[in-house]
Design a protein around this motif. Sequence first.
Motif, short mmCIF file in Angstrom:
data_model
loop_
_atom_site.label_atom_id
_atom_site.label_comp_id
_atom_site.label_asym_id
_atom_site.label_seq_id
_atom_site.Cartn_x
_atom_site.Cartn_y
_atom_site.Cartn_z
N ARG A 22 45.84 -52.62 -62.39
CA ARG A 22 45.91 -52.32 -61.17
C ARG A 22 44.41 -53.14 -60.40
O ARG A 22 43.66 -52.56 -61.76
CB ARG A 22 45.73 -51.15 -60.18
N THR A 31 45.57 -48.57 -55.58
CA THR A 31 46.74 -47.66 -55.70
C THR A 31 47.38 -47.75 -56.70
O THR A 31 47.23 -48.19 -57.97
CB THR A 31 47.41 -48.80 -54.68
N GLY A 33 50.96 -47.36 -56.99
CA GLY A 33 51.90 -47.85 -56.96
C GLY A 33 53.01 -47.58 -57.05
O GLY A 33 54.15 -46.40 -56.82
N GLU A 34 54.50 -47.75 -55.00
CA GLU A 34 55.74 -47.55 -55.48
C GLU A 34 56.49 -47.11 -56.92
O GLU A 34 57.39 -45.87 -57.22
CB GLU A 34 56.47 -48.36 -55.07
N LYS A 35 56.30 -47.58 -58.02
CA LYS A 35 57.17 -47.33 -59.00
C LYS A 35 56.66 -46.07 -59.60
O LYS A 35 57.42 -45.64 -59.56
CB LYS A 35 57.24 -48.14 -59.86
N ILE A 37 54.89 -43.59 -57.35
CA ILE A 37 55.17 -42.83 -56.57
C ILE A 37 56.57 -42.01 -57.19
O ILE A 37 56.67 -41.12 -57.08
CB ILE A 37 54.95 -43.47 -55.72
N LYS A 38 58.30 -42.86 -56.61
CA LYS A 38 59.10 -42.58 -56.99
C LYS A 38 59.21 -41.65 -58.55
O LYS A 38 59.92 -40.64 -58.49
CB LYS A 38 59.70 -43.51 -57.10
N SER A 41 57.45 -38.39 -57.95
CA SER A 41 58.85 -37.92 -56.96
C SER A 41 59.85 -37.26 -57.39
O SER A 41 60.48 -35.72 -56.63
CB SER A 41 59.22 -38.38 -55.26
#
Length: 109
Positions: A22, A31, A33-35, A37-38, A41
Amino acid sequence: MKINKEETISNINGKFIPAGIRTFDSKNRITIGEKIIKLISLQAKADGFQIFYSEEGDILLRPMVSIPSKETWIYQNPKLLDSIRQGLAEAKQEKTEKIDNLEEFLEDL
Protein backbone atom coordinates in the motif's frame (compact mmCIF):
# COMPACT_ATOMS: atom_id res chain seq x y z
CA MET A 1 -7.10 -0.27 29.34
CA LYS A 2 -4.57 2.51 29.60
CA ILE A 3 -1.51 2.04 27.41
CA ASN A 4 1.84 3.39 28.54
CA LYS A 5 3.57 4.75 25.45
CA GLU A 6 6.97 4.13 27.06
CA GLU A 7 6.23 0.43 27.63
CA THR A 8 8.13 -1.96 25.40
CA ILE A 9 6.49 -5.20 24.35
CA SER A 10 8.92 -7.86 23.18
CA ASN A 11 6.83 -11.03 23.21
CA ILE A 12 4.79 -10.60 20.05
CA ASN A 13 4.70 -13.96 18.34
CA GLY A 14 2.97 -15.19 15.25
CA LYS A 15 3.36 -15.99 11.62
CA PHE A 16 3.08 -12.99 9.34
CA ILE A 17 1.88 -13.42 5.78
CA PRO A 18 2.53 -10.77 3.12
CA ALA A 19 -0.78 -9.12 2.25
CA GLY A 20 0.18 -6.65 -0.47
CA ILE A 21 1.76 -3.27 -0.79
CA ARG A 22 0.00 0.00 0.00
CA THR A 23 1.14 3.54 -0.63
CA PHE A 24 0.34 6.77 1.18
CA ASP A 25 -2.53 8.86 -0.14
CA SER A 26 -2.42 12.66 -0.47
CA LYS A 27 -3.06 13.02 3.30
CA ASN A 28 -0.33 10.51 4.28
CA ARG A 29 -2.84 7.74 5.09
CA ILE A 30 -2.59 4.06 4.26
CA THR A 31 -5.67 1.91 3.67
CA ILE A 32 -5.72 -1.70 4.78
CA GLY A 33 -7.70 -2.99 1.82
CA GLU A 34 -10.82 -5.10 1.43
CA LYS A 35 -8.97 -8.44 1.49
CA ILE A 36 -7.53 -7.81 4.95
CA ILE A 37 -10.79 -6.33 6.27
CA LYS A 38 -12.64 -9.50 5.19
CA LEU A 39 -10.04 -11.72 6.86
CA ILE A 40 -10.28 -9.71 10.08
CA SER A 41 -14.08 -9.81 9.98
CA LEU A 42 -14.02 -13.60 9.79
CA GLN A 43 -11.87 -13.83 12.93
CA ALA A 44 -13.43 -11.11 15.07
CA LYS A 45 -15.67 -8.10 14.73
CA ALA A 46 -12.79 -5.67 15.25
CA ASP A 47 -13.69 -2.03 15.75
CA GLY A 48 -10.16 -0.77 16.21
CA PHE A 49 -6.51 -1.74 16.19
CA GLN A 50 -3.71 -1.74 18.72
CA ILE A 51 -0.58 -0.49 16.95
CA PHE A 52 2.91 -1.85 17.58
CA TYR A 53 6.12 -0.76 15.88
CA SER A 54 9.61 -2.20 16.05
CA GLU A 55 13.03 -0.63 16.09
CA GLU A 56 13.42 -1.86 12.50
CA GLY A 57 10.31 0.08 11.43
CA ASP A 58 7.90 -2.86 11.18
CA ILE A 59 4.30 -2.10 12.09
CA LEU A 60 1.84 -4.61 13.53
CA LEU A 61 -1.88 -3.90 13.78
CA ARG A 62 -3.66 -6.13 16.30
CA PRO A 63 -7.46 -6.18 15.87
CA MET A 64 -9.30 -5.10 19.01
CA VAL A 65 -12.92 -5.30 20.09
CA SER A 66 -14.36 -2.69 22.42
CA ILE A 67 -16.29 -3.73 25.49
CA PRO A 68 -19.17 -1.51 26.59
CA SER A 69 -18.28 0.25 29.86
CA LYS A 70 -21.27 -1.28 31.64
CA GLU A 71 -19.80 -4.75 30.94
CA THR A 72 -16.18 -4.15 32.00
CA TRP A 73 -16.88 -5.30 35.57
CA ILE A 74 -17.16 -8.87 34.25
CA TYR A 75 -13.64 -8.73 32.79
CA GLN A 76 -12.26 -7.11 35.95
CA ASN A 77 -13.36 -10.13 38.01
CA PRO A 78 -11.39 -13.23 36.88
CA LYS A 79 -13.46 -15.65 39.01
CA LEU A 80 -16.70 -14.38 37.54
CA LEU A 81 -15.34 -14.50 33.99
CA ASP A 82 -14.14 -18.10 34.51
CA SER A 83 -17.55 -19.02 35.91
CA ILE A 84 -19.33 -17.51 32.92
CA ARG A 85 -17.00 -19.29 30.49
CA GLN A 86 -17.52 -22.59 32.31
CA GLY A 87 -21.29 -22.11 32.19
CA LEU A 88 -21.20 -21.37 28.48
CA ALA A 89 -19.04 -24.45 27.85
CA GLU A 90 -21.45 -26.62 29.86
CA ALA A 91 -24.44 -25.19 27.99
CA LYS A 92 -22.72 -25.96 24.68
CA GLN A 93 -22.27 -29.57 25.86
CA GLU A 94 -25.97 -29.59 26.88
CA LYS A 95 -25.04 -30.05 30.57
CA THR A 96 -27.95 -27.99 31.82
CA GLU A 97 -30.69 -28.39 34.42
CA LYS A 98 -34.26 -27.17 34.21
CA ILE A 99 -35.26 -24.85 37.07
CA ASP A 100 -38.92 -25.02 38.00
CA ASN A 101 -38.94 -22.09 40.44
CA LEU A 102 -36.48 -19.37 39.37
CA GLU A 103 -37.13 -17.13 42.38
CA GLU A 104 -36.40 -19.97 44.82
CA PHE A 105 -33.29 -20.93 42.87
CA LEU A 106 -31.94 -17.38 42.97
CA GLU A 107 -32.64 -17.07 46.71
CA ASP A 108 -30.60 -20.25 47.32
CA LEU A 109 -27.56 -18.84 45.55
